[in-house]
Every structure is written in structure tokens, then in C-alpha cells.
Scaffold this active site. Sequence first.
Site, PDB file in Angstrom:
ATOM      1  N   ILE A 276      46.665  37.225  46.751  1.00 45.57           N
ATOM      2  CA  ILE A 276      46.867  36.856  45.342  1.00 45.57           C
ATOM      3  C   ILE A 276      46.877  38.100  44.464  1.00 45.57           C
ATOM      4  O   ILE A 276      47.701  38.255  43.590  1.00 45.57           O
ATOM      5  CB  ILE A 276      45.755  35.930  44.808  1.00 45.57           C
ATOM      6  CG1 ILE A 276      45.606  34.671  45.651  1.00 45.57           C
ATOM      7  CG2 ILE A 276      46.044  35.539  43.358  1.00 45.57           C
ATOM      8  CD1 ILE A 276      44.467  33.771  45.176  1.00 45.57           C
ATOM      9  N   GLY A 277      45.924  38.953  44.683  1.00 44.68           N
ATOM     10  CA  GLY A 277      45.862  40.117  43.804  1.00 44.68           C
ATOM     11  C   GLY A 277      44.983  41.208  44.362  1.00 44.68           C
ATOM     12  O   GLY A 277      44.110  40.962  45.190  1.00 44.68           O
TER      13      GLY A 277
ATOM     14  N   GLY B  64      38.431  45.214  45.186  1.00 41.97           N
ATOM     15  CA  GLY B  64      38.777  44.595  46.450  1.00 41.97           C
ATOM     16  C   GLY B  64      40.031  43.776  46.294  1.00 41.97           C
ATOM     17  O   GLY B  64      40.818  43.982  45.370  1.00 41.97           O
TER      18      GLY B  64
ATOM     19  N   ASP C 167      34.499  41.972  31.147  1.00 46.73           N
ATOM     20  CA  ASP C 167      35.919  42.197  31.391  1.00 46.73           C
ATOM     21  C   ASP C 167      36.712  40.918  31.152  1.00 46.73           C
ATOM     22  O   ASP C 167      37.529  40.511  31.964  1.00 46.73           O
ATOM     23  CB  ASP C 167      36.118  42.720  32.826  1.00 46.73           C
ATOM     24  CG  ASP C 167      37.508  43.310  33.038  1.00 46.73           C
ATOM     25  OD1 ASP C 167      38.135  43.744  32.038  1.00 46.73           O
ATOM     26  OD2 ASP C 167      37.975  43.333  34.191  1.00 46.73           O
TER      27      ASP C 167
HETATM   28  P1  ADP Z   1      39.682  41.560  40.287  1.00 47.40           P
HETATM   29  O1  ADP Z   1      40.123  41.569  38.872  1.00 47.40           O
HETATM   30  O2  ADP Z   1      38.354  42.162  40.515  1.00 47.40           O
HETATM   31  O3  ADP Z   1      40.708  42.042  41.237  1.00 47.40           O
HETATM   32  P2  ADP Z   1      39.736  38.687  40.050  1.00 47.40           P
HETATM   33  O4  ADP Z   1      38.627  37.800  40.473  1.00 47.40           O
HETATM   34  O5  ADP Z   1      39.969  38.840  38.614  1.00 47.40           O
HETATM   35  O6  ADP Z   1      39.519  40.078  40.750  1.00 47.40           O
HETATM   36  O7  ADP Z   1      41.055  38.180  40.736  1.00 47.40           O
HETATM   37  C1  ADP Z   1      42.305  38.842  40.648  1.00 47.40           C
HETATM   38  C2  ADP Z   1      43.410  37.818  40.401  1.00 47.40           C
HETATM   39  O8  ADP Z   1      43.334  36.789  41.374  1.00 47.40           O
HETATM   40  C3  ADP Z   1      43.245  37.111  39.048  1.00 47.40           C
HETATM   41  O9  ADP Z   1      43.946  37.753  38.009  1.00 47.40           O
HETATM   42  C4  ADP Z   1      43.789  35.734  39.307  1.00 47.40           C
HETATM   43  O10 ADP Z   1      45.152  35.667  39.004  1.00 47.40           O
HETATM   44  C5  ADP Z   1      43.567  35.533  40.791  1.00 47.40           C
HETATM   45  N1  ADP Z   1      42.400  34.669  41.006  1.00 47.40           N
HETATM   46  C6  ADP Z   1      41.094  34.995  40.858  1.00 47.40           C
HETATM   47  N2  ADP Z   1      40.283  33.974  41.113  1.00 47.40           N
HETATM   48  C7  ADP Z   1      41.089  32.938  41.430  1.00 47.40           C
HETATM   49  C8  ADP Z   1      40.858  31.568  41.779  1.00 47.40           C
HETATM   50  N3  ADP Z   1      39.618  31.070  41.850  1.00 47.40           N
HETATM   51  N4  ADP Z   1      41.914  30.798  42.024  1.00 47.40           N
HETATM   52  C9  ADP Z   1      43.170  31.310  41.948  1.00 47.40           C
HETATM   53  N5  ADP Z   1      43.457  32.563  41.611  1.00 47.40           N
HETATM   54  C10 ADP Z   1      42.438  33.384  41.357  1.00 47.40           C
HETATM   55 MG    MG Z   2      40.004  40.267  37.359  1.00 40.14          MG
END
Ligand code: ADP
Ligand code: MG
Length: 338
Positions: free
Chosen positions: A22-23, A28, A148
Site C-alpha cells: 500500500i505504501g 517501514g 503527524d
Molecule cells: P507511514 O506514514 O508511517 O508510512 P501509515 O500508517 O500512514 O504509515 O500508512 C501509509 C499509507 O498506507 C497511508 O497513507 C494509507 O493510505 C495507507 N494505510 C494506512 N493504514 C491503513 C489501513 N488501516 N487501511 C488501509 N490503508 C491504510
Molecule cells: Mg502516514
Amino acid sequence: MAQSNRGRQDSGEHQYEEVSLIGKGAYGVVYKGRDLKNEGQFVAMKMIRIQNTEEGMPMSAIREISLLKQLEAYEHPNIVRLLDVRHTQSLGGEIQLKLVFEFIDQDLTTYLEKCPSPGLGPDKIKDLMFQLLSGVDFLHSNRIVHRDLKPQNVLISFDGQLKLADFGLARVYGFQMALTQVVVTLWYRAPEVILQAQYATPVDMWSCGCIFAELFNRRPLFCGESDIDQLIKIFEVRGRPIESDWPQNVSLPWNSFQAFPPRSVSSYIPEMDPVGMDLFEKLLTFNPHRRISASDALRHKYFKDCDIDSVRTTSSLSPTSTSESDSTDGRSDTPVSK
Ligand code: ADP
Ligand code: MG
């Protein structure tokens, strides 16, 4: 990098199957996955690597994660569910943590990108702001500063429920943050954070103000390209703060900025109504001590037709309920930039 370990190191059984990436974030990666023990329901798995200490996992990380687990008991509707936490030891003194969250269809960035003209409309915006502030109020009454808040960390489910993600992990990451040279967005960052002054829960209220404007305009309010540029963009719109509001012991002097007068809110958020503008200005107040708290914002007349009782019930369950403007809170005074 995380690719090489995928799927093999689940502690014990293989309950979660990775489906897609996803991202990638500062700390991480996040995968979409399936919970094989739960009818293959979708989950979001956040993988975090933390450096081991001699005694094992750092105490600060253990404490934060158990706090996140405790919060689960309240099942707050505006907080993303943390379903499971797994950890695996890997070589080189590193621990990989796997935080398993409920899967939510989209984040607020995508939601706003997909929103057709002429935009969300005043009622939808009010509903989303109320949910956002309810989630933030819940975190603050449990002594968690998000730090954040931004549209990427605000998730919107298919039925319009807003849920906050990515909070309470700053202390899990700990000092490793300082080691990772990642570009983090400044656009939602409160001025006291940029100035590296002491900060607490009000930083999240600033971010809520920026998000409020974005719900109307469907584009970010302050798109700074550096710390200084971000401050200039803020002052150009909100006016340069008065000298007595400038924080103590910061390296940038007040008079290094031009004396911009404040602009009227209607000139940059033309669709916002006057009551909304009043709340907006209270959120985007330079001095964090005078910035509105989440619980006061929920009681603002902008929300007079919203159901405050639903919020009160969930907050009052909190075991560590503190006053809204608890800026002396010991948990919330660690500079994020250090
Ligand atoms: P980080 O910013 O530390 O990489 P995040 O928890 O913000 O981690 O997650 C990164 C991306 O993943 C978010 O911008 C969102 O689009 C997606 N994401 C995070 N949590 C979820 C979730 N519970 N369900 C679906 N997508 C998610
Ligand atoms: Mg995030």
C-alpha cells in the site's frame, strides 16, 4: 528491503497473507493483507523495524504498543482498529514488528481527489470535521499527541466513517527517526514544531485547521518547501504573529520575518461560512496556549446540530482523562525533530 523477509517470519503460524504493497513511509512499509483465520478479511499490516537493545525490545516501544492495545478497549469509532501485534527477531539485532490494522478503503487524500466538482458541500465537511475532532479529542484525553495529522493519515471507509491512523508510534520509532533522512511533509505542521519550540497536544489542532481548509478547497492550504518557506506561507495568510506570542528560546528571531497583515479567510476559503471561519481562526491560532482544544472545538457553535453526546460517552470512559489544554503533559513534550 522488506521484500526478502516477506511471509516467512511470522511468529508461529502464518495467519496473515500479504496481498499488495500500500505504501512506504518513514519507518517501514504498509501492506494490504488477508487474515486467513478470519475468513480472509482484508487487513493493513504495518511493518516496522526497530533496533534491539541488550535487554531486548526497547522499553519505550513496549510501553507505547501496550498503550495502543489498551486504547482498543474503547473501540472509538474514529480511530483505526489495531487487530494484532506480532514480532519477529531478525538477524543483526533488529526486531520486526507487524502491526495489523483493520483495512480501510481510502485515505482523505484519495477521497478528496475523487470528489467531483463542486466539492464536498457544507454538511459533509461539517460531518468529517466533527469526526476528525472526535478522534483527536479521544487521543488527547488519553495523552497521545498524534504529531503527524495529515490527509494521508486520515482514513475514510466506504460508509463515510473517518478514522485516524498512524498515531502513537513516535516513541516506538524512538531515536531511529533522527537516523532516517526521510522527507516528511511540513504542510500541516504547527509553527511551534517548525520553530523547534516545546510542543504538546495543540500541534494536532493546527493540523486540523489545515485539513478544515483543505476540505473546502480540495488542495492544501500551506505548501511550504522548507521550514522557513512554510512559516512565510503561514504568516502571509494569517499575518505575522505579535512579538509577545513568539516562543522563547528559539533560534529564529521574530523580526526575521516580514510584517504581513492577516488576510480575510473568505479570500482564500471562499465557501466557508462565518461560523466555520470563527472555528478555523481558533484552530489556526499561532500561540499554542491560546489555540482551541479538541474538546472545546467540538462544543463550538459550528457543530450545534451535531451529536456531541456520542463523543462525550466515549471520552468519559477514558481512564486517564485530562484537561483539554494539557500542555504540561510529560508524554507530549519530546520534540519530534530531535
Ligand atoms: P507511514 O506514514 O508511517 O508510512 P501509515 O500508517 O500512514 O504509515 O500508512 C501509509 C499509507 O498506507 C497511508 O497513507 C494509507 O493510505 C495507507 N494505510 C494506512 N493504514 C491503513 C489501513 N488501516 N487501511 C488501509 N490503508 C491504510
Ligand atoms: Mg502516514
